[in-house]
Design an enzyme around this catalytic site. Structure first.
Site, PDB file in Angstrom:
ATOM      1  N   HIS A 142      -6.162  35.938  56.989  1.00 32.60           N
ATOM      2  CA  HIS A 142      -7.541  35.738  56.524  1.00 32.60           C
ATOM      3  C   HIS A 142      -7.585  35.633  54.996  1.00 32.60           C
ATOM      4  CE1 HIS A 142      -8.480  38.065  60.368  1.00 32.60           C
ATOM      5  NE2 HIS A 142      -9.181  36.958  60.525  1.00 32.60           N
ATOM      6  N   GLN A 195      -9.837  25.323  68.378  1.00 34.10           N
ATOM      7  CA  GLN A 195     -11.098  25.676  67.701  1.00 34.10           C
ATOM      8  C   GLN A 195     -11.326  24.753  66.502  1.00 34.10           C
ATOM      9  OE1 GLN A 195     -12.335  29.839  66.816  1.00 34.10           O
ATOM     10  NE2 GLN A 195     -11.598  29.395  64.760  1.00 34.10           N
ATOM     11  N   GLN A 248     -18.885  34.136  72.306  1.00 37.90           N
ATOM     12  CA  GLN A 248     -17.611  33.473  72.566  1.00 37.90           C
ATOM     13  C   GLN A 248     -16.644  34.333  73.385  1.00 37.90           C
ATOM     14  OE1 GLN A 248     -16.809  33.176  68.220  1.00 37.90           O
ATOM     15  NE2 GLN A 248     -14.700  33.703  68.750  1.00 37.90           N
ATOM     16  N   LEU A 294      -9.491  42.335  58.882  1.00 37.41           N
ATOM     17  CA  LEU A 294      -8.784  41.272  58.160  1.00 37.41           C
ATOM     18  C   LEU A 294      -7.304  41.567  57.958  1.00 37.41           C
ATOM     19  CD1 LEU A 294     -11.542  40.620  55.469  1.00 37.41           C
ATOM     20  CD2 LEU A 294     -11.213  39.460  57.659  1.00 37.41           C
TER      21      LEU A 294
HETATM   22  P1  AMP Z   1     -10.713  35.410  63.453  1.00 33.33           P
HETATM   23  O1  AMP Z   1     -11.141  36.557  62.601  1.00 33.33           O
HETATM   24  O2  AMP Z   1      -9.526  35.711  64.316  1.00 33.33           O
HETATM   25  O3  AMP Z   1     -11.847  34.752  64.180  1.00 33.33           O
HETATM   26  O4  AMP Z   1     -10.181  34.311  62.441  1.00 33.33           O
HETATM   27  C1  AMP Z   1     -10.974  33.838  61.376  1.00 33.33           C
HETATM   28  C2  AMP Z   1     -10.308  32.633  60.778  1.00 33.33           C
HETATM   29  O5  AMP Z   1      -8.996  32.976  60.334  1.00 33.33           O
HETATM   30  C3  AMP Z   1     -10.121  31.478  61.792  1.00 33.33           C
HETATM   31  O6  AMP Z   1     -10.319  30.241  61.129  1.00 33.33           O
HETATM   32  C4  AMP Z   1      -8.689  31.649  62.228  1.00 33.33           C
HETATM   33  O7  AMP Z   1      -8.091  30.442  62.678  1.00 33.33           O
HETATM   34  C5  AMP Z   1      -8.052  32.115  60.934  1.00 33.33           C
HETATM   35  N1  AMP Z   1      -6.809  32.856  61.211  1.00 33.33           N
HETATM   36  C6  AMP Z   1      -6.647  33.956  61.966  1.00 33.33           C
HETATM   37  N2  AMP Z   1      -5.347  34.308  62.013  1.00 33.33           N
HETATM   38  C7  AMP Z   1      -4.686  33.411  61.249  1.00 33.33           C
HETATM   39  C8  AMP Z   1      -3.303  33.216  60.903  1.00 33.33           C
HETATM   40  N3  AMP Z   1      -2.352  34.029  61.338  1.00 33.33           N
HETATM   41  N4  AMP Z   1      -2.993  32.163  60.113  1.00 33.33           N
HETATM   42  C9  AMP Z   1      -3.951  31.318  59.661  1.00 33.33           C
HETATM   43  N5  AMP Z   1      -5.253  31.439  59.958  1.00 33.33           N
HETATM   44  C10 AMP Z   1      -5.613  32.473  60.732  1.00 33.33           C
END
Ligand code: AMP
Length: 285
Positions: free
Chosen positions: A37, A153, A61, A33
């Site tokens: 997040h 997504q 995925q 994280l």
């Molecule tokens: P991930 O762990 O990369 O699958 O991301 C989990 C959630 O956090 C997803 O909804 C991503 O779009 C969101 N997320 C990841 N990085 C960012 C960021 N820099 N800004 C906003 N949301 C993010």
């Protein structure tokens, strides 16, 4: 904060939480994280009484040549961060727990999943839609938060929730950036210092295109502007640059309503993803 690894245990916990009518907010993640997040978690807290975070690196995925094995993981660090945020429960199943032997069902949103970044990553959005459906079924949240950073997504999930009548409100959080503009991502940790110094060029290209959109509505001109900036960095492998209708993700030739710029580029071993929603400028011709 309670930590659960089985579907049954998290189901029972959520049933307990719901007894007094509490609203449940879900934040699905793949862990490792960062502040992006955590901002999603804070937004979830504004809309729900209890926040449940899932940490699951979803094999479904990842393509064959993608980074499933090298995806960064640090569960203990994640738990510490989530505890500090006042999260009620974390669900972190193993792949075997999520996908029981013989598991065969998939959820597909074929049009939205097959275009743009989906062409570069066949099966990726199907994997996302399937795991998010399972997480929704397991946790039955009232709301779920997703980042705009993964714009396609988000569009796929919104479509799926509408089409399959899932009683869940999807709330988007804007992209969270480092001080120099680089969109935060768990994968950024794998950038070398030299690559890390190059990476903000993507945000700069988005800034320039957004500024140019005040003068022109010509999508080809805007796209060229982005390529010109990105090509200044020979180490950046540009994969996709698309400007599409912000709602349908359909292709457009002129900026007459809000559009989204989506960029995918490889840098060293990392695939960088970024986006920006732009609106037609007053002076655009
Ligand atoms: P991930 O762990 O990369 O699958 O991301 C989990 C959630 O956090 C997803 O909804 C991503 O779009 C969101 N997320 C990841 N990085 C960012 C960021 N820099 N800004 C906003 N949301 C993010």
């Amino acid at each position: 904060m309670k930590i659960y690894e089985t579907k049954q245990a998290i189901r029972e916990e959520i049933a307990r939480l719901r007894k007094d009518g509490s609203r449940i907010g879900l934040v699905p993640t793949m862990g490792y994280l960062h502040d992006g997040h955590l901002k999603l978690v804070r937004l979830a807290k504004e809309h729900a009484d209890h926040v449940v975070v899932t940490i699951f690196v979803n094999p479904l995925q990842f393509g064959r040549n993608e980074d499933l094995d090298s995806y960064p993981r640090d569960a203990e660090r994640d738990f510490t961060l989530l505890r500090q945020e006042g999260v009620t429960a974390v669900f972190c199943p193993t792949p075997e727990e999520m996908y029981a032997y013989g598991s065969d069902t998939i959820v597909d949103v074929p049009r939205l999943s097959g275009i743009l970044q989906g062409q570069q990553r066949p099966g990726h959005f199907r994997g996302v839609a399937t795991v998010v459906t399972k997480l929704f079924n397991i946790t039955q949240p009232d709301i779920a938060i997703f980042g705009e950073k993964d714009y396609q997504q988000l569009a796929v999930i919104r479509r799926m929730v509408t089409d399959l009548d899932m009683p869940i409100e999807i709330i988007a959080h804007p992209t969270v950036r480092e001080a120099d503009g680089l969109a935060m991502s768990s994968r950024n940790v794998r950038l070398t210092p030299e690559e890390r110094a190059i990476a903000p060029i993507i945000n700069q290209a988005l800034d320039q295109a957004q500024a140019l959109a005040r003068e022109t509505s010509d999508i080809e001109r805007l796209t060229k502007c982005i390529y010109t900036i990105l090509r200044k960095e020979p180490r950046l492998q540009i994969r996709t640059v698309d400007i599409s209708d912000a709602e349908t993700l359909g292709s457009i030739t002129h900026l007459t309503k809000p559009a989204v710029i989506l960029i995918t580029a490889g840098l060293g071993s990392v695939m960088l993803l970024d986006q920006r929603v732009i609106a037609p400028g007053k002076d655009a011709v």
